[in-house]
Each structure stands twice: as C-alpha cells, then as structure tokens.
Enzyme design. Sequence first.
Site, short mmCIF file in Angstrom:
data_model
loop_
_atom_site.label_atom_id
_atom_site.label_comp_id
_atom_site.label_asym_id
_atom_site.label_seq_id
_atom_site.Cartn_x
_atom_site.Cartn_y
_atom_site.Cartn_z
N HIS A 162 0.81 -1.21 0.00
CA HIS A 162 0.00 0.00 0.00
C HIS A 162 0.85 1.27 0.00
CE1 HIS A 162 -4.01 -1.88 0.78
NE2 HIS A 162 -3.22 -2.88 1.13
N ASP A 370 3.30 9.56 -0.70
CA ASP A 370 2.16 8.76 -0.27
C ASP A 370 1.90 7.67 -1.28
OD1 ASP A 370 0.18 8.18 1.56
OD2 ASP A 370 -0.75 10.15 1.46
#
Length: 470
Positions: A162, A370
């Site tokens: 992720h 991110d």
Amino acid sequence: MRQSSLVVVANRLPIDDNAPPDGVCEWRRSPGGLVGALHDILAHTPATWVGWAGGAGPAPELPDIGRLRIHAVGLSEAELADYYEGFANSTLWPLYHDAVEQPVFDRSWWEAYQQANRRFADAAAEVAEPGAAVWVQDYHLQLVPAMLRERRPDLLIGFFLHVPFPPPELFMQLPRRTELLRGMLGADLVGFQRAQGAHNLAQLARRLLGAKATDRAIELDGRTVRTGAFPVSIDVAEMQSLAARPDVVRRARQIRADLGQPRHVLLSVDRLDYTKGIEHRLTAYSELLRDGDVKAPDTVLVQVAVPSRERVGHYRLLRDRIEREVGRINGEYGRVGGPAIHYLNQRFDRAELAALYLAADVLVVTPLRDGMNLVAKEYVAARTDGDGALVLSEFAGAAVELDEAFLVNPHDLDDLKATLLAAMDASAAERSARMAAMRRQVTRHDIRAFTRAYLRSLDDSGALAASVTG
C-alpha cells in the site's frame, strides 16, 4: 478451526480497540487506509482476516464481523517494540517514503521482524482451505509470502504493497535487502499502487537475485511471479450516500456556522505522520497570513490529525512540533473567537468526515510521499454537488488518477502558497469542470473495480473475483 477459501493477512485486525472479547466486534476505520479500502468488500464476503488485535499479550478470541471471520495474532511487548515500532516503522516506513525521515538500522529488530512474520504465516496456513487464496497486505509482512509458500505450496498467494516501493538506490541501503526481496517474491502476484513500483522491483530482482525480470513478470527459482499496478480506491457509493443524508448536510452547514461563516474553509485530514507534509502546509499557510494574502477569520484552516503510532518517538515529537506551530500561528493571526487554524487531534466517524468534506471549499492533501491517499478520493466522492477544489501533492499516488486537481510540489513553499490561492480564487465554472472530471474517474475506478482487477490477475479463471465482488 474453521477454514476459508479467501484469507486476508494484515498487521492489524479491522476492529475497534475497545471491543470486548465477548461482545460484538465493529469495524475500526480511519480516514483512508487499508480497512477503509476493503471494508465494503469483506463485510459481505465469507473470508478470514488474520491480524494483530492491538495491545501486548496472547491472541484473544474474537467474534466475527458479519460474514468475516476474525483470527487474532498475539504480539509481546518486546515484539511490538522491535518488529512494529522498530523494523516496520523506523526502518522500512521512512525508507519507503524517500527517507523523508532518516531510517534507523538496528540489527536486533530484524530477528523480531522475522519472528512476527513467521507467526502471521503460521496463522494464515492454519486457517486457509486447501487451494485457498491468501492476500497478504503491506510492508509489515514482506516475508510472509515466501514463508507461507514453504508451509502451504498449494495456496494462491497475493501480496499488495500500500505504500510506495522505493527506487533501487534507496532499497539497496537495507542491510536485509535480499531476504526482504525474496519474501515478497514468494507471492504469485505482487501488486503496487503505481507502475513505478513494479519497475523498481524488476530492477532489484535482476540486480540482487540475477532473475530474468520485466515490469510485468519475474522468473525466479523455476517460478513466474507476476507484478503490476493496481491503484486502490474507495467505496464511492457509501461516501455518496453519507453525503446525501439530511443530517450530514445539516451538520455541514453547522460546521460552517461554528467556524463563523468564513469566505474560505480549507480542510486537511491526515494521519499524524511526518510523510503527510503537515509542517510544510502550516508554514505555507502562516506565510499567506503574514503577507496578507489571506486573513483570519475570513479564511480558516481545519487540520484534522488522526493519532498515529503514538508509541513511536518520532511521532510524539512531531505532534509536539505541530501543536506548538498551530499555537504560534493562532497567537499571531487569530482573533477572539476566530482562530486561524482549528486543530483536531482525534478520530472522526464516517458521517462527521462526510460533513467536513461538504463544508470545505478546498481540501488540501499535500503529503511529501504517499502510496495513494484515499482521503482525496473520499472528498471527490462526497462532493455530489459538483463543487469544491482539491489541492493535491504530485507525490501522492492519487495524483496519477486525479490530474484535474490543483497539483502541487509540497516541498516548494512558494508553489504551495500559489496553488492554495489559485484553488481559493478559482471560478465556479473551473471548480465544476475539474470536479466533474475527477468524479468520473473515482466513480469508474472504485473499490470494487480495484478488487476485481487485483483478484482477476491473481486468479485468471475469474472465479475468485466473482466470489468477492459479485
């Protein structure tokens, strides 16, 4: 022991920390994140979730959540310190985020990381039916795919990262780089948020393992490991439904009233983490106030900082720095009854988040790095009115999909300031056009589309994807 044909393995269980062992478990959700992404799919699918329940000690017996079986893994206080706070979050996390914070290499943490990964692999092997699919999640458990393959070669094993996967020049700094690489490559399919992750993995496989590798497949030890990009998404229908609820709409109006009916409401919703760019954002906003480009209380910033990893020293220091800076800015630029920044270090339920999204003229999402950032997608989904502006970091995975946002380099304070002003000053027509394009993208590529794409790549028969997503 009941077994499942689909097993999700993640560091954390998706349950509230305060759920009593003999009570009813409830989903534990925070803005964005793994649980938010998989909630809608797994809440209605026969599956087992293997993970840590929170707290130190033996694994508790926990009830199921609907059709989802819960299987807890126990971690000792020492393992939490060395595996979780140490190797996972003080070594891998900063390095995978472009070394925004200096990674720490401590040899003693590696043993704990291995031991914890073995425990998760053992638990998954125990609850998986013959021929089951096991979906391993994220950087905490990079050794699990190979360990699981040793225990259960009959399984179909997927791994999804992720967070960003770093370029070779950063990954090569890791003292245990080869073991970590082989751990991931124990999977049948390794998925990333962006195509660059698969490219980086192929380069490392060739360099460290001498493997034959492309950006789509790696041949190693007589096996072919497939790789690819699968941008994770959100439950768009759920967020749209929340945003349409009359009580949520009323709450959004009340929020604006409580803020003093400012001309502009800027909102940021982040985990309290140094990768999120909160300090850079506060500096830029402070300079806008200093230069008179914005004035409180005509413009206000609402900063939600969800508590995160409070046991880790870096995070406690970050919280102290942010709170001092918010106090300084409010002291210099606020008014009686009208602070320049409303700072909230707490969790919010989904309805309150939807109300905040509706109340905000501009959502400011400016991480330094991110993997995806689902908050940006949640804001777009919530804005069924077609209004609102999104300021989005170029270094968030979501920037690839949401290229109609006001994209910004958060490291460049002048660019950040100019982009914030551009978003606030945009005409209604410009906001509407940008939002319409982003809403089309998010609606077409929701959590079900993500899950179907990943599971169809894992099991090309299509049966697994059909069983989960219908």
